[in-house]
Design an enzyme around this catalytic site. Structure first.
Site, PDB file in Angstrom:
ATOM      1  N   LYS A 216       0.829  -1.208   0.000  1.00  0.00           N
ATOM      2  CA  LYS A 216       0.000   0.000   0.000  1.00  0.00           C
ATOM      3  C   LYS A 216       0.863   1.257   0.000  1.00  0.00           C
ATOM      4  CE  LYS A 216      -3.949  -0.102   2.011  1.00  0.00           C
ATOM      5  NZ  LYS A 216      -4.275  -0.957   3.140  1.00  0.00           N
TER       6      LYS A 216
ATOM      7  N   ARG B 190      -3.270   2.805   8.559  1.00  0.00           N
ATOM      8  CA  ARG B 190      -3.510   1.480   7.942  1.00  0.00           C
ATOM      9  C   ARG B 190      -2.248   0.633   7.901  1.00  0.00           C
ATOM     10  NH1 ARG B 190      -8.228   2.325   4.185  1.00  0.00           N
ATOM     11  NH2 ARG B 190      -8.503   4.560   4.137  1.00  0.00           N
TER      12      ARG B 190
ATOM     13  N   GLY C  37      -7.488  -8.009   4.965  1.00  0.00           N
ATOM     14  CA  GLY C  37      -8.325  -8.093   6.160  1.00  0.00           C
ATOM     15  C   GLY C  37      -7.678  -8.720   7.381  1.00  0.00           C
TER      16      GLY C  37
ATOM     17  N   MET D 122      -4.962  -7.563   9.164  1.00  0.00           N
ATOM     18  CA  MET D 122      -4.448  -6.629  10.179  1.00  0.00           C
ATOM     19  C   MET D 122      -5.430  -5.480  10.382  1.00  0.00           C
ATOM     20  SD  MET D 122      -0.431  -6.732   9.285  1.00  0.00           S
ATOM     21  CE  MET D 122      -0.655  -6.518   7.556  1.00  0.00           C
TER      22      MET D 122
ATOM     23  N   ARG E  25      -5.296  -0.842  -7.583  1.00  0.00           N
ATOM     24  CA  ARG E  25      -4.643  -2.161  -7.576  1.00  0.00           C
ATOM     25  C   ARG E  25      -5.063  -2.899  -8.837  1.00  0.00           C
ATOM     26  NH1 ARG E  25      -8.223  -4.104  -2.420  1.00  0.00           N
ATOM     27  NH2 ARG E  25     -10.172  -3.481  -3.304  1.00  0.00           N
TER      28      ARG E  25
ATOM     29  N   HIS F  50     -12.523 -43.584  -9.830  1.00  0.00           N
ATOM     30  CA  HIS F  50     -13.056 -43.857 -11.163  1.00  0.00           C
ATOM     31  C   HIS F  50     -13.975 -42.734 -11.629  1.00  0.00           C
ATOM     32  CE1 HIS F  50     -15.886 -45.709 -14.053  1.00  0.00           C
ATOM     33  NE2 HIS F  50     -14.782 -46.274 -14.503  1.00  0.00           N
TER      34      HIS F  50
ATOM     35  N   ARG G 112      -7.221 -45.732 -22.588  1.00  0.00           N
ATOM     36  CA  ARG G 112      -7.489 -46.852 -21.681  1.00  0.00           C
ATOM     37  C   ARG G 112      -8.436 -47.803 -22.400  1.00  0.00           C
ATOM     38  NH1 ARG G 112      -7.782 -42.274 -17.794  1.00  0.00           N
ATOM     39  NH2 ARG G 112      -6.371 -42.653 -16.047  1.00  0.00           N
TER      40      ARG G 112
ATOM     41  N   ARG H  29      -2.975 -48.265 -24.265  1.00  0.00           N
ATOM     42  CA  ARG H  29      -2.513 -49.078 -23.142  1.00  0.00           C
ATOM     43  C   ARG H  29      -3.218 -50.425 -23.138  1.00  0.00           C
ATOM     44  NH1 ARG H  29      -3.677 -46.993 -17.208  1.00  0.00           N
ATOM     45  NH2 ARG H  29      -5.751 -47.780 -17.663  1.00  0.00           N
TER      46      ARG H  29
ATOM     47  N   GLU I  28       4.564 -46.509 -13.120  1.00  0.00           N
ATOM     48  CA  GLU I  28       3.551 -46.179 -12.114  1.00  0.00           C
ATOM     49  C   GLU I  28       3.720 -46.995 -10.839  1.00  0.00           C
ATOM     50  OE1 GLU I  28      -0.383 -46.926 -13.756  1.00  0.00           O
ATOM     51  OE2 GLU I  28       0.334 -48.653 -14.888  1.00  0.00           O
TER      52      GLU I  28
ATOM     53  N   SER J 111       5.785 -43.520 -19.819  1.00  0.00           N
ATOM     54  CA  SER J 111       4.709 -42.579 -19.518  1.00  0.00           C
ATOM     55  C   SER J 111       4.405 -42.728 -18.031  1.00  0.00           C
ATOM     56  CB  SER J 111       3.471 -42.893 -20.357  1.00  0.00           C
ATOM     57  OG  SER J 111       2.446 -41.989 -20.016  1.00  0.00           O
TER      58      SER J 111
ATOM     59  N   GLY K 265       2.510 -42.866 -14.916  1.00  0.00           N
ATOM     60  CA  GLY K 265       1.143 -42.989 -14.428  1.00  0.00           C
ATOM     61  C   GLY K 265       1.147 -42.514 -12.984  1.00  0.00           C
ATOM     62  N   THR K 266       1.045 -41.215 -12.833  1.00  0.00           N
ATOM     63  CA  THR K 266       1.242 -40.644 -11.488  1.00  0.00           C
ATOM     64  C   THR K 266       0.052 -40.870 -10.566  1.00  0.00           C
ATOM     65  OG1 THR K 266       0.709 -38.548 -12.549  1.00  0.00           O
ATOM     66  CG2 THR K 266       3.008 -38.941 -12.010  1.00  0.00           C
ATOM     67  N   ASN K 267      -1.048 -41.404 -11.099  1.00  0.00           N
ATOM     68  CA  ASN K 267      -2.141 -41.768 -10.183  1.00  0.00           C
ATOM     69  C   ASN K 267      -1.699 -42.952  -9.335  1.00  0.00           C
ATOM     70  OD1 ASN K 267      -3.638 -39.880 -11.592  1.00  0.00           O
ATOM     71  ND2 ASN K 267      -4.562 -41.403 -12.936  1.00  0.00           N
ATOM     72  N   ASP K 268      -1.287 -44.014 -10.020  1.00  0.00           N
ATOM     73  CA  ASP K 268      -0.829 -45.193  -9.277  1.00  0.00           C
ATOM     74  C   ASP K 268       0.507 -44.926  -8.587  1.00  0.00           C
ATOM     75  OD1 ASP K 268      -2.656 -47.390  -9.316  1.00  0.00           O
ATOM     76  OD2 ASP K 268      -2.469 -47.366 -11.497  1.00  0.00           O
TER      77      ASP K 268
ATOM     78  N   CYS L  26       0.851 -39.297 -17.919  1.00  0.00           N
ATOM     79  CA  CYS L  26      -0.561 -39.447 -18.285  1.00  0.00           C
ATOM     80  C   CYS L  26      -1.453 -39.588 -17.066  1.00  0.00           C
ATOM     81  CB  CYS L  26      -0.750 -40.624 -19.236  1.00  0.00           C
ATOM     82  SG  CYS L  26      -0.332 -42.209 -18.500  1.00  0.00           S
TER      83      CYS L  26
ATOM     84  N   TYR M 104       6.263 -34.547 -23.161  1.00  0.00           N
ATOM     85  CA  TYR M 104       4.856 -34.128 -23.270  1.00  0.00           C
ATOM     86  C   TYR M 104       4.114 -34.398 -21.969  1.00  0.00           C
ATOM     87  CZ  TYR M 104       3.625 -39.061 -23.756  1.00  0.00           C
ATOM     88  OH  TYR M 104       3.454 -40.390 -23.515  1.00  0.00           O
TER      89      TYR M 104
HETATM   90  C1  PEP Z   1      -2.063 -43.740 -13.592  1.00  0.00           C
HETATM   91  O1  PEP Z   1      -1.986 -44.662 -12.790  1.00  0.00           O
HETATM   92  O2  PEP Z   1      -1.595 -42.622 -13.400  1.00  0.00           O
HETATM   93  C2  PEP Z   1      -2.772 -43.943 -14.867  1.00  0.00           C
HETATM   94  C3  PEP Z   1      -2.756 -43.012 -15.795  1.00  0.00           C
HETATM   95  O3  PEP Z   1      -3.484 -45.092 -15.007  1.00  0.00           O
HETATM   96  P1  PEP Z   1      -4.919 -45.336 -14.358  1.00  0.00           P
HETATM   97  O4  PEP Z   1      -5.405 -44.040 -13.829  1.00  0.00           O
HETATM   98  O5  PEP Z   1      -5.767 -45.855 -15.443  1.00  0.00           O
HETATM   99  O6  PEP Z   1      -4.613 -46.329 -13.305  1.00  0.00           O
HETATM  100 MG    MG Z   2      -2.456 -46.681 -13.424  1.00  0.00          MG
END
Ligand code: PEP
Ligand code: MG
Length: 907
Positions: free
Chosen positions: A28, A99, A108, A110, A372, A490, A596, A652, A779, A798, A800-803, A865, A885
């Site tokens: 400020k 102020r 907000g 202080m 601002r 899912h 998938r 896959r 993964e 690739s 598979g960062t979910n698993d 992915c 990618y």
């Molecule tokens: C994962 O595991 O990141 C993945 C892309 O595969 P799925 O979500 O189908 O297990």
């Molecule tokens: Mg997976």
């Protein structure tokens, strides 16, 4: 120490500070200085530096006041000259505001004190000067209340306790028989002040301070104290703001917009914050104070004539009525308007961004109180960035970095009508699993969803959780609501892929499939009742809330083209149908990073053949069933390859545990038995034998292909057969076959061998061939740890960062909702690791596997992915560790493209 400069003045076109001194003067203070320097009329004042805040905490109040005194007195004397009034003077008093202002905005958190400098005598003098006793007494009672609360510690410590001053106000209003504060007259206000002061004396044992300087020192120290209040400490912790930064204190001359009909106050924007239109917009009120504009007691008037006419038309107000009662500032105060317009243009040009400004007109003189960078909608964000680039105000880099990728979501999915949302009844909250807005009638299973939708009903499918069997219902529904499951459950993953609104893990819902009802807090929602979901916030509303379709325009396209010009990574999509592939292409996907295949097995004849395969006794039986599936698979792949012609498509191999494909209910099992000509007992036994305690760690992924190689053979034939068929038609196909859930190099080598041998056979049979790649998902943590070994054979990775997240943390991706909210609240986790890539843990596996894999195989193509591929901070990480990618659901493709470009530009 004596040489240290502690106070920086500003006023009348001069300032000792400037915009880039935020560290010392706070946001400020630096901004107030800058506005002065560029010739914007700002009420004069001075800023006490953030360094003094540190001194305050090390030396204590008395010493700091002593150190500050000479500089503050000198600065105030300067303000007195500029304002032609005197601090503490009875006949011609200077009033000030005090102020806080830290380096980073802490909205907000202080404290602030307004109207400082008033006492019983000054009030009389100011009344004589202004001829407006109500204004003066109202300012006085606000001041005593604010000062009492903030400086004298009258504000209740517990949230639920009542502010003593508010209690007094309520009492007096009741006595006078009025409802609103504004209905209190001068005598009532005088009574309030007297009672307030008595309350101060009673609670603190001291009189309310009359001396202006005593008030000032109290206020300055209170602002420093507020740096360490609980709210501010918590906010800093959340935002990662170090306590050492401290707050600055800005003391500024008060100006009043409620001093008669040549005074006014208002708020304005240099461009329309809702649409981004390059149009000056704003609202003002004559003879009013800042808070009246927002309080809704009086109808604010528009600043421009054009805006005013548009507003009147919408409100059904005639031109004559408008001119008489609600004229624009352009019409009512033309000279001031001209000045205001010139300054807003100047400020926007100076800051090179849309400005949100506050101003006050005191007796015909315009003052700016604040400017601002304005908050704006996602659509406005895009339009303003692209327009400013076209107008030559900013360069390409700035335009790209100006847009928050996440906010693009608002442009892509339907949204709730804002007005309708205000009246909607919120009944519960879940996770914001897939953005968008949806309304429809509740159904509790996939068949009903499909049937109702076929007869033209809009439905919301409500499930405890979903499975691949629910796919057709999900596709038919407007939105999906589940009681269980996290951000990579899912329901969440599939809904995002479809671009469909989804709220998951709404744990307070009690869903009963037999009565087809859900209960939440005693409220029962039956099948057929309307509910509405906001997949961007997780809100669940009762009833039908109107929605609006999103539209993509030329500005959006231009921003995307610009992003691609500056990016290094490419963006692919996760898609398993030709439709999704087409949608993703429209959004700029340059390939499929994950197709998938399991979702292809659920329609019509396919699921029958699939079940036959699963329930078969031996390899021969499985081969018979697989031969039935082959033509379907091939047709599916042809559709997808054609939609992605010319682009790489990573397919896959079968991944989920087989029990997901078999019927668990009596009816389904009976049908199955009939179709296969065996007894229901046989079917039941086989289904039971597929049961696993922990299916996520069970017989799935490449473990299927390695135990039943004939599945891999069939899928390879289908993939490459489809590719060859399209090649014949002159359509270019770039197939990549991906093995899921590899943890040991031999798992991959086995699959790779089967794929290549099958391909060789197929090519020989067909007398034709096509180039293809074979790679693997990474993964499982062990795969990341042994990446160098796997990369010796694999052509691509690739992630598979979910698993990978599931197995690195040991958190079930489907059950995290049970403890995640508490972990987030306790700050054990900063964010849901299934949404935002955990760069310190999972990310290190990604980095290491990429480096080690490339060390043995320099041409290794690496992508991601998992769901993180569409989350901006994760995309930036992928860029930093050198992935080729990212792949994400179709509706996230634009977000990923922009995030990838930003990552490249920041690099
Ligand atoms: C994962 O595991 O990141 C993945 C892309 O595969 P799925 O979500 O189908 O297990
Ligand atoms: Mg997976």
């Amino acid at each position: 120490m004596s040489n240290t400069k502690r106070v920086y003045t500003f006023g009348n076109g001069q300032a000792e500070g400037k915009a880039d001194m935020k560290n010392l003067l706070g946001g400020k203070g630096a901004n107030l200085a800058e506005m002065n320097l560029i010739g914007v009329p700002v009420p004069p004042g001075f800023t006490i530096t953030t360094d003094v805040c540190s001194e305050y905490y090390s030396l204590g109040k008395d010493q700091v006041v002593a150190l500050l005194k000479p500089e503050v007195e000198k600065a105030l004397a300067g303000v007195e000259v500029l304002m032609n009034s005197k601090f503490g003077d009875v006949e011609n008093p200077l009033l000030v505001s005090v102020r806080s202002g830290a380096r980073a905005s802490m909205p907000g958190m202080m404290d602030t004190i307004l109207n400082l400098g008033l006492n019983d005598e000054v009030v009389e003098g100011l009344t004589r000067k202004t001829g407006n006793p109500r204004f003066v007494w109202d300012s006085y009672r606000r001041f005593v209340q604010m000062y009492g609360d903030v400086v004298l510690g009258m504000k209740p410590v517990n949230k639920n306790d009542i502010d003593p001053f508010e209690e007094i106000i309520e009492h007096v209003k009741e006595e006078k028989g009025v409802k609103l504060d504004t209905e209190l007259n001068v005598n009532d206000l005088k009574e309030l002040v007297a009672k307030f002061k008595a309350a101060v004396k009673k609670q603190t044992g001291k009189d309310f301070p009359d001396s202006a300087y005593e008030q000032l020192w109290g206020a300055v120290c209170a602002v420093f104290d507020s740096w360490m209040n609980d709210r501010a400490i918590l906010y800093r912790k959340m935002e990662g703001i170090p306590a050492e930064w401290g707050t600055a204190v800005s003391v500024q001359s008060m100006v009043f917009g409620n001093m008669g009909n040549t005074s006014a106050t208002g708020v304005c924007f240099s461009r329309d914050a809702a649409t981004g239109e390059d149009q000056f917009v704003g609202e003002y009120l004559i003879n009013a104070q800042g808070e009246d504009v927002v309080a809704g007691i009086r109808t604010p008037q528009q600043i421009t004539k054009e805006g005013s006419q548009r507003w009147a038309k919408l409100a059904g107000i005639s031109e004559a009525d408008r001119l008489a009662n609600y004229p624009s500032m352009e019409e009512a105060m033309p000279a001031i308007y001209k000045e205001l317009d010139a300054i807003q243009t100047k400020l926007e040009n100076h800051y090179k961004d849309m400005q949100d400004m506050e101003f006050t007109v005191q007796e015909g003189k315009l003052w700016f109180l604040q400017t601002r960078n304005g908050k704006r909608t996602g659509a406005a964000m895009v339009k303003i960035a692209v327009d400013m680039l076209r107008q030559g105000m900013i360069d390409e880099k700035t335009a790209i970095l100006r847009v928050d990728p996440i906010r693009l979501d608002e442009l892509l999915h339907p949204v709730f009508d804002k007005k309708a949302l205000k009246e909607a009844k919120l009944i519960a909250k879940g996770l914001a699993a897939s953005p968008g807005a949806a309304s429809g009638r509740v159904v509790f299973n996939a068949d009903d969803a499909a049937d109702w939708a076929a007869s033209g009903e809009k439905v919301i499918m409500v499930r405890v959780e979903t499975s691949p069997e629910d796919l057709a219902g999900m596709a038919a529904a407007q939105g999906i609501l589940t009681a269980r499951g996290g951000m990579t459950s899912h329901a969440a993953v599939v809904a995002r892929g479809m671009g469909k609104c989804c709220v998951s893990g709404a744990g307070t819902l009690k869903i009963d499939y037999t009565t087809k009802t859900m209960e939440v807090d005693g409220l029962v929602v039956k099948e057929g009742d309307y509910i509405s979901l906001n997949g961007s916030t997780g809100d669940i509303f009762l009833g039908k809330v109107a929605t609006m379709e999103a539209e993509l325009d030329a500005d959006f396209a231009e921003l995307m083209t610009l992003a691609d010009k500056h990016t290094r990574m490419t963006v692919r999509t996760n898609a398993d149908t030709p439709h999704d592939a087409q949608v993703a292409r429209k959004f700029g996907a340059t390939g499929i990073g994950l197709c998938r295949t399991e979702h292809m097995f659920f329609e019509g004849e396919k699921i029958k053949a699939m079940r036959e395969m699963i329930l078969a006794e031996d390899e021969a039986g499985r081969r018979i069933a697989l031969a039935k599936i082959l033509p379907y698979q091939e047709a599916d792949f042809e559709g997808i390859f054609e939609a992605m012609a010319g682009c790489p498509v990573t397919v896959r191999l079968l991944d989920p545990p087989l029990h997901e494909f078999v019927p668990h209910d009596e009816k389904g099992q009976r049908e199955m038995a009939e179709a296969m000509g065996v007894s229901i007992k046989v079917i039941k036994q086989r289904v039971d034998s597929l049961h696993e305690q922990n299916p996520m760690l069970g017989h799935r992924g490449c473990r299927l292909g390695n135990t039943y190689p004939e599945i891999t053979e069939m899928q390879t034939r289908a993939i490459l057969g489809a590719a060859l068929a399209l090649k014949k038609k002159g359509i270019k196909v770039i197939p990549e076959i991906m093995v899921p859930l590899v943890g040991i190099k031999f798992e991959f080598i086995e699959q790779d061998t089967i794929i290549r041998e099958t391909a060789a056979k197929l090519f020989a049979e067909k007398g034709d061939s096509i180039e293809f790649k074979v790679g693997t998902m990474i993964e499982i943590p062990r795969a990341a740890l042994t990446a160098a070994k796997i990369a010796a054979t694999a052509e691509f990775f690739s992630f598979g960062t979910n698993d990978l997240t599931q197995m690195t943390f040991g958190y079930s991706r489907d059950d995290i909702a049970s403890f995640l909210p508490i972990y987030l609240e306790k700050k054990i986790l900063k964010a849901d690791p299934f949404q935002v890539l955990d760069q310190n843990g999972v990310g290190q596996l990604v980095k290491m596997a990429t480096e080690n894999g490339r060390a043995v195989n320099p041409s290794l193509k690496v992508g991601i992915c998992g769901e993180h591929g569409g989350e901006p901070s994760s995309v930036e990480f992928c860029h930093r560790v050198g992935l080729n990618y990212v792949s994400c659901s179709p509706f996230r493709v634009p977000i990923a493209r922009l995030a990838a470009a930003q990552a490249a530009l920041r690099d």
